[in-house]
Design a protein around this motif. Sequence first.
Motif, PDB file in Angstrom:
ATOM      1  N   PRO A  46       0.830  -1.211   0.000  1.00  0.00           N
ATOM      2  CA  PRO A  46       0.000   0.000   0.000  1.00  0.00           C
ATOM      3  C   PRO A  46       0.864   1.261   0.000  1.00  0.00           C
ATOM      4  CG  PRO A  46      -0.733  -1.524   1.694  1.00  0.00           C
ATOM      5  CD  PRO A  46       0.572  -2.050   1.159  1.00  0.00           C
TER       6      PRO A  46
ATOM      7  N   LYS B 205       0.125   5.224   0.328  1.00  0.00           N
ATOM      8  CA  LYS B 205      -0.883   6.245   0.544  1.00  0.00           C
ATOM      9  C   LYS B 205      -0.255   7.352   1.361  1.00  0.00           C
ATOM     10  CE  LYS B 205      -5.638   6.918   1.869  1.00  0.00           C
ATOM     11  NZ  LYS B 205      -6.881   6.360   2.306  1.00  0.00           N
TER      12      LYS B 205
ATOM     13  N   THR C  33      -2.545   7.333  -4.037  1.00  0.00           N
ATOM     14  CA  THR C  33      -2.419   5.890  -3.835  1.00  0.00           C
ATOM     15  C   THR C  33      -1.670   5.247  -4.999  1.00  0.00           C
ATOM     16  OG1 THR C  33      -4.446   5.336  -5.026  1.00  0.00           O
ATOM     17  CG2 THR C  33      -4.678   5.880  -2.664  1.00  0.00           C
ATOM     18  N   ASN C  34      -1.569   3.921  -4.963  1.00  0.00           N
ATOM     19  CA  ASN C  34      -0.950   3.179  -6.065  1.00  0.00           C
ATOM     20  C   ASN C  34      -1.665   3.423  -7.388  1.00  0.00           C
ATOM     21  OD1 ASN C  34       1.186   2.024  -4.682  1.00  0.00           O
ATOM     22  ND2 ASN C  34       0.107   0.148  -4.208  1.00  0.00           N
TER      23      ASN C  34
END
Length: 188
Positions: free
Chosen positions: A104, A106, A112-113
């Motif tokens: 992850p 964030k 985010t990704n």
Amino acid sequence: MTEQEFKEAMAAREQQKFDKAKEMLENAVKGIPELKQFQGSMLVDNTPEGLRIQITDQEGLAMFPSGSSAPYGHTRAMLDLVARIVRQLPDNRISISGHTDSVPFKDPSGYTNWELSADRALASRRALIASGVPENRVDRVVGRADQDPLEKNDPKGLRNRRISIILLRENDLGPTESKTLSVPMSKK
């Protein structure tokens, strides 16, 4: 010659061009001393969509700084090499997708990704255009985050972090199209 025979001949001709492009990429990575370290980073295979060229992270050699979409110089060099091949196949449009691993990412702003993979695909598009690929050759640019891992058994694996550039087929291969031939470049 029937219409079907013509289509098959055109598809076979296109496949020959793809095979030649794959060979040229492989030889360039092997033959250019500055690029030899990237042999393990480039995978080239045929898919139903077209000739897929993937540039992956490998141990000790990332394409981008962590959390960034600004490519390292060696990534730009690899994209320049890909651009040279793309320019030699002027009839084929390209698709560019960015991929991340499943770790992850964030930050407080909500980045985010998903955004990271899309931004890296867009950065790759800009690099290809800067290397002479006409803008109108780009069919689509997509961020895939961790949705299509290269290493399915290791979703956090670093090779899942990659850029995929597909020279899209102009000619339908017909019923055999559903078969994917995957031939990674050798690591000699």
